[in-house]
Design an enzyme around this catalytic site. Structure first.
Site, PDB file in Angstrom:
ATOM      1  N   LEU A 127       0.818  -1.209   0.000  1.00  0.00           N
ATOM      2  CA  LEU A 127       0.000   0.000   0.000  1.00  0.00           C
ATOM      3  C   LEU A 127       0.857   1.266   0.000  1.00  0.00           C
ATOM      4  O   LEU A 127       0.625   2.182  -0.782  1.00  0.00           O
ATOM      5  CB  LEU A 127      -0.928  -0.016   1.221  1.00  0.00           C
ATOM      6  N   GLY A 133       2.293   7.584   2.702  1.00  0.00           N
ATOM      7  CA  GLY A 133       2.308   6.539   3.711  1.00  0.00           C
ATOM      8  C   GLY A 133       0.921   6.432   4.300  1.00  0.00           C
ATOM      9  O   GLY A 133       0.055   5.715   3.800  1.00  0.00           O
ATOM     10  N   GLU A 364       0.609   1.045   9.580  1.00  0.00           N
ATOM     11  CA  GLU A 364      -0.860   0.965   9.583  1.00  0.00           C
ATOM     12  C   GLU A 364      -1.500   2.218  10.182  1.00  0.00           C
ATOM     13  O   GLU A 364      -2.535   2.156  10.851  1.00  0.00           O
ATOM     14  CB  GLU A 364      -1.336  -0.299  10.314  1.00  0.00           C
TER      15      GLU A 364
END
Length: 385
Positions: A127, A133, A364
């Site tokens: 991702l 980010g 995350e």
């Protein structure tokens, strides 16, 4: 002996308590792993976890489909992290890497899941990019339709399992709409032509990480997971499941730091008396225990809420990840201080915990981003009231 009283909280069923007990025994026998060759260690850990049946919760069973059990994922991550950070990493990436397939994949995509659940294939979640980010909607990588294929161009970076994965779940801009609404999701096998492992990335707690380059990499249209333009929704749905498990891993690190600190304070003497008799040390231990229990409550509240059928737990998962990772950093820092010189000696458990915890406050969704997520959720609820 680590505190296990939390297992009797009403968040858990007997099956969770049984799993925690069995996994604890397995970890005591098999962990920690030898980390000298990180790639080899990760591959071996995935095989070991697969053979032990511990990877089964990371993806749906296509023969008996049921929702992912987030409490099981969290309990497993907490337990593994307390014994070996690399074992936690190996487990977590199998789930995160296949999350999109479990939730949105076609029958063809889901053929991979039997392999990842058995530890016969390693998965990765691609991702992040150099310019995006935590800001997923800002990604640059493109996937352009060309007949029956999509052609991917761009870079992904900080990809866990990069270089050792057998499959990558990749997000790219297909342009159906501006920003987040123009992103799609693809399954790219590691042997995809023009997919290059451009750089292996070294970090303070060694894990297999890499920068990937897609240069006219061609995938069939059937490689798309979900519908065109659904990529952002898919990514957020996956993170909604797995974000609270990051807090669980941090909780495992913090519990180990607390256990080590209690043992140190009880055994070590200063000025003729155990460290544990010093009020300042007792204050540190009290703060650490408080932070551990508060983090556990937030983590397992988020996991329980999701397992009870909540469509989204954005607020609960963000709170769990933010609090558990930030407080684990503080708990581990206190543990280093209580261990004195041993706390910074390379190879000591609290030194390794100090290196392991830092990345969890970034990946995350970094801690500062989690604050934005929480605030937006609170404000939105106020406006709707």
């Amino acid at each position: 002996m680590p505190d296990r009283s939390f297992l009797h909280w009403p968040f858990f069923d007997d099956r969770h308590r049984d799993l925690a007990q069995r996994l604890e025994a397995w970890c005591a026998k098999n962990l920690p792993a030898d980390h000298h060759d990180v790639d080899a260690a990760c591959r071996e850990l995935v095989i070991m976890l697969g053979r032990g049946g511990w990877l089964k919760p990371t993806a749906i069973d296509t023969d008996n489909p049921a929702p992912l059990d987030v409490r099981t994922l969290c309990l497993t991550r907490e337990t593994l992290a307390r014994h070996d950070g690399l074992a936690d990493f190996a487990f977590a990436m199998q789930g995160l890497g296949t999350g999109a397939i479990s939730l949105f994949g076609s029958d063809e995509h889901k053929k991979w899941l039997a392999k990842t659940r058995r530890g016969e294939a390693i998965s990765a979640f691609a991702l992040s990019e150099p310019r995006s980010g935590s800001d997923v909607a800002n990604m640059d990588m493109t996937a352009t339709r060309d007949g029956g294929d999509y052609v991917l161009n761009g870079e992904k970076t900080w990809i866990s399992n990069g270089g050792i994965a057998d499959l990558y779940v990749v997000f790219a801009r297909t342009g159906e709409a501006p920003g987040a609404r123009g992103i799609s999701c693809f399954l790219a096998p590691a042997d995809t032509k023009e997919l290059e492992i451009a750089e292996r990335l070294e970090v303070i707690a060694p894990h297999p990480l890499a920068r990937l380059v897609f240069n006219e990499a061609r995938l069939p249209a059937s490689a798309m997971i979900g519908k065109p333009g659904d990529g952002f929704k898919i990514a957020m749905s996956v993170l909604d499941v797995f974000r609270s498990t990051v807090g669980a891993a941090a909780l495992g690190f913090a519990r180990r730091a607390l256990d080590e600190s209690v043992a140190r304070a009880s055994e070590r003497k200063l000025f003729g008396a155990p460290l544990a008799e010093m009020q300042m040390v007792q204050g540190h231990i009290a703060d650490m225990a408080l932070d551990v229990d508060a983090a556990a409550l937030l983590v397992y509240r988020a996991a329980w809420t999701k397992d009870m059928g909540a469509v989204r737990v954005t607020r609960e998962a963000a709170m769990a990840k933010l609090f558990a990772t930030d407080k684990a950093q503080e708990v581990i820092d206190k543990a280093v201080q209580l261990h004195g010189g041993d706390g910074v000696r390379r190879g000591h458990i609290v030194e390794s915990l100090y290196r392991e915890i830092r990345a969890l406050r970034i990946y995350e969704g970094a801690s500062d981003v989690q604050k934005v997520v929480i605030a937006r959720q609170v404000l939105s609820e106020f406006r709707q009231a």
